[in-house]
Design an enzyme around this catalytic site. Structure first.
Site, PDB file in Angstrom:
ATOM      1  N   ASP A  42       0.483  -1.597   0.487  1.00  0.00           N
ATOM      2  CA  ASP A  42      -0.095   0.011  -0.149  1.00  0.00           C
ATOM      3  C   ASP A  42       0.859   1.621  -0.108  1.00  0.00           C
ATOM      4  O   ASP A  42       1.917   1.028   0.085  1.00  0.00           O
ATOM      5  CB  ASP A  42      -0.533   0.130   1.116  1.00  0.00           C
ATOM      6  CG  ASP A  42      -1.730  -0.448   1.687  1.00  0.00           C
ATOM      7  OD1 ASP A  42      -2.605  -0.674   0.274  1.00  0.00           O
ATOM      8  OD2 ASP A  42      -2.966  -0.668   2.373  1.00  0.00           O
ATOM      9  N   LYS A  63      -2.098   4.629  -3.451  1.00  0.00           N
ATOM     10  CA  LYS A  63      -2.322   6.287  -5.203  1.00  0.00           C
ATOM     11  C   LYS A  63      -1.134   6.260  -5.164  1.00  0.00           C
ATOM     12  O   LYS A  63      -0.258   6.559  -4.440  1.00  0.00           O
ATOM     13  CB  LYS A  63      -3.431   6.937  -4.191  1.00  0.00           C
ATOM     14  CG  LYS A  63      -4.645   6.366  -3.797  1.00  0.00           C
ATOM     15  CD  LYS A  63      -4.986   7.123  -2.991  1.00  0.00           C
ATOM     16  CE  LYS A  63      -6.149   7.433  -1.366  1.00  0.00           C
ATOM     17  NZ  LYS A  63      -6.675   8.322  -0.903  1.00  0.00           N
ATOM     18  N   MET A 175      -8.510   9.069   8.359  1.00  0.00           N
ATOM     19  CA  MET A 175      -9.200   9.615   7.197  1.00  0.00           C
ATOM     20  C   MET A 175     -10.561  11.701   7.607  1.00  0.00           C
ATOM     21  O   MET A 175     -11.276  11.278   6.864  1.00  0.00           O
ATOM     22  CB  MET A 175     -10.146   8.409   6.716  1.00  0.00           C
ATOM     23  CG  MET A 175      -9.131   7.501   6.375  1.00  0.00           C
ATOM     24  SD  MET A 175     -10.346   6.267   5.504  1.00  0.00           S
ATOM     25  CE  MET A 175     -10.581   5.161   6.815  1.00  0.00           C
TER      26      MET A 175
HETATM   27  N1  SAH Z   1      -4.768   0.611   8.600  1.00  0.00           N
HETATM   28  C1  SAH Z   1      -4.122   2.069   9.046  1.00  0.00           C
HETATM   29  C2  SAH Z   1      -5.063   2.800   8.694  1.00  0.00           C
HETATM   30  C3  SAH Z   1      -5.176   3.481   6.911  1.00  0.00           C
HETATM   31  S1  SAH Z   1      -7.071   4.651   6.666  1.00  0.00           S
HETATM   32  C4  SAH Z   1      -3.743   1.564  10.090  1.00  0.00           C
HETATM   33  O1  SAH Z   1      -3.681   1.601  11.276  1.00  0.00           O
HETATM   34  O2  SAH Z   1      -3.216   2.991  10.962  1.00  0.00           O
HETATM   35  C5  SAH Z   1      -5.692   5.533   6.483  1.00  0.00           C
HETATM   36  C6  SAH Z   1      -6.255   7.101   7.215  1.00  0.00           C
HETATM   37  O3  SAH Z   1      -4.935   6.364   8.433  1.00  0.00           O
HETATM   38  C7  SAH Z   1      -5.019   7.830   7.082  1.00  0.00           C
HETATM   39  O4  SAH Z   1      -5.679   9.451   6.577  1.00  0.00           O
HETATM   40  C8  SAH Z   1      -4.976   8.721   8.427  1.00  0.00           C
HETATM   41  O5  SAH Z   1      -5.688   8.373   8.710  1.00  0.00           O
HETATM   42  C9  SAH Z   1      -4.087   7.461   9.397  1.00  0.00           C
HETATM   43  N2  SAH Z   1      -2.682   7.258   9.106  1.00  0.00           N
HETATM   44  C10 SAH Z   1      -1.498   5.967   8.486  1.00  0.00           C
HETATM   45  N3  SAH Z   1      -0.200   7.022   8.470  1.00  0.00           N
HETATM   46  C11 SAH Z   1      -0.856   7.416   9.286  1.00  0.00           C
HETATM   47  C12 SAH Z   1       0.380   7.925   9.721  1.00  0.00           C
HETATM   48  N4  SAH Z   1       1.744   7.704   9.764  1.00  0.00           N
HETATM   49  N5  SAH Z   1       0.111   9.756  10.710  1.00  0.00           N
HETATM   50  C13 SAH Z   1      -1.113  10.140  10.682  1.00  0.00           C
HETATM   51  N6  SAH Z   1      -2.185   9.526  10.151  1.00  0.00           N
HETATM   52  C14 SAH Z   1      -1.828   8.288   9.747  1.00  0.00           C
END
Ligand code: SAH
Length: 264
Positions: A42, A63, A175
């Protein structure tokens, strides 16, 4: 003796890559990467991790350059196809696969195709964000638990903000950046106190981390002014109050570069 046919089939590992810092990857994830035949990655899973699987065929399924994500149905077909061909497949996902990671759909597709699979947990962004601001999400005087919430509900699915406003929970919103205005309106309509602290953590665990300190009342305005970017998580709740005040003071007095004060 029953007749058995031995069919060589591969296996799929749904692996949490954590929030970005490669050191937050589990040892198990690193070991599986090192022996994978195919890795589907991803865009939220850090590309740095690909140095752990030089032997693998890598497919980017996130993306890129503002293009739309690879359709989920295609990813599921690819997982099934590669595993059916006998490959050891690692599906590397940002954070934890079970938190807004489409794990449910992928598990269903693998089960329907009778493919063996295993899930390896990772550190979810909200938990990494809490460590980044050095706070507890469950300060026992203020919060009885934590809710992981997506601001990007499935078509038409509304979040019950009034129920959340009643519950003594710390909210961790994923998100939410591009929907901050609607989110603010909905949270206020749900009856949550407008001075409830909001800490936005952008790029948690990465070198370019930024923290915006705000409140429900000011969040939309503050995020726009500071140009908060995705990926960011929002930590919302009374449990963050002390930390919000401290961070605001630290930024005022020490002018820390990574810290943006939106609300003193
Ligand atoms: N499975 C992932 C979430 C995927 S949804 C998890 O457990 O973290 C994608 C969202 O995750 C983004 O829109 C943001 O809100 C959050 N996200 C992912 N990586 C991030 C990071 N390094 N810092 C802050 N938010 C993050």
């Amino acid at each position: 003796m029953p007749h058995t046919t031995h069919i060589t089939r591969g296996k799929v590992f749904l692996v949490g890559a954590g929030p970005g810092d490669p050191e937050l990857l589990t040892l198990k994830a690193a070991r599986l990467l090192a022996s994978a035949d195919v890795v589907l990655i991803d865009d939220l899973a850090s590309n740095e991790m690909l140095s752990l699987c030089p032997q693998a065929r890598v497919v980017h399924v996130g993306k890129r350059g503002g293009c739309k994500s690879t359709p989920q149905a295609f990813i599921e077909k690819l997982l099934v196809r590669e595993a059916s061909a006998g490959n050891k497949v690692v599906r590397l996902k940002g954070g934890d696969p079970s938190i807004f990671g489409r794990a449910g759909e992928e598990i269903a597709a693998l089960e329907a195709a009778n493919i063996e699979y295993e899930i390896i947990p990772g550190i979810t962004a909200g938990v990494a964000a809490a460590s980044q601001v050095a706070t507890s999400l469950t300060h026992r005087d203020y919060a009885q638990g934590v809710a992981f919430i997506t601001a990007h509900g499935a078509e038409g699915a509304a979040i019950d903000w009034s129920a959340l406003a009643q519950a003594k929970l710390t909210l961790v919103v994923y998100m939410g950046v591009s929907r901050a205005g609607q989110l603010q309106t909905d949270i206020i309509a749900g009856g949550m106190a407008v001075d409830t602290p909001v800490l936005a953590v952008e790029n948690a665990s990465r070198s370019d981390v930024r923290i915006v300190v705000s409140t429900i009342q000011a969040m939309h305005h503050d995020f726009a002014r500071e140009q908060l970017q995705s990926p960011a998580v929002l930590l919302i709740g009374e449990a963050l109050k002390d930390r919000a005040v401290q961070l605001a003071k630290a930024a005022l007095y020490e002018q820390q570069r990574s810290l943006v004060v939106a609300q003193a």
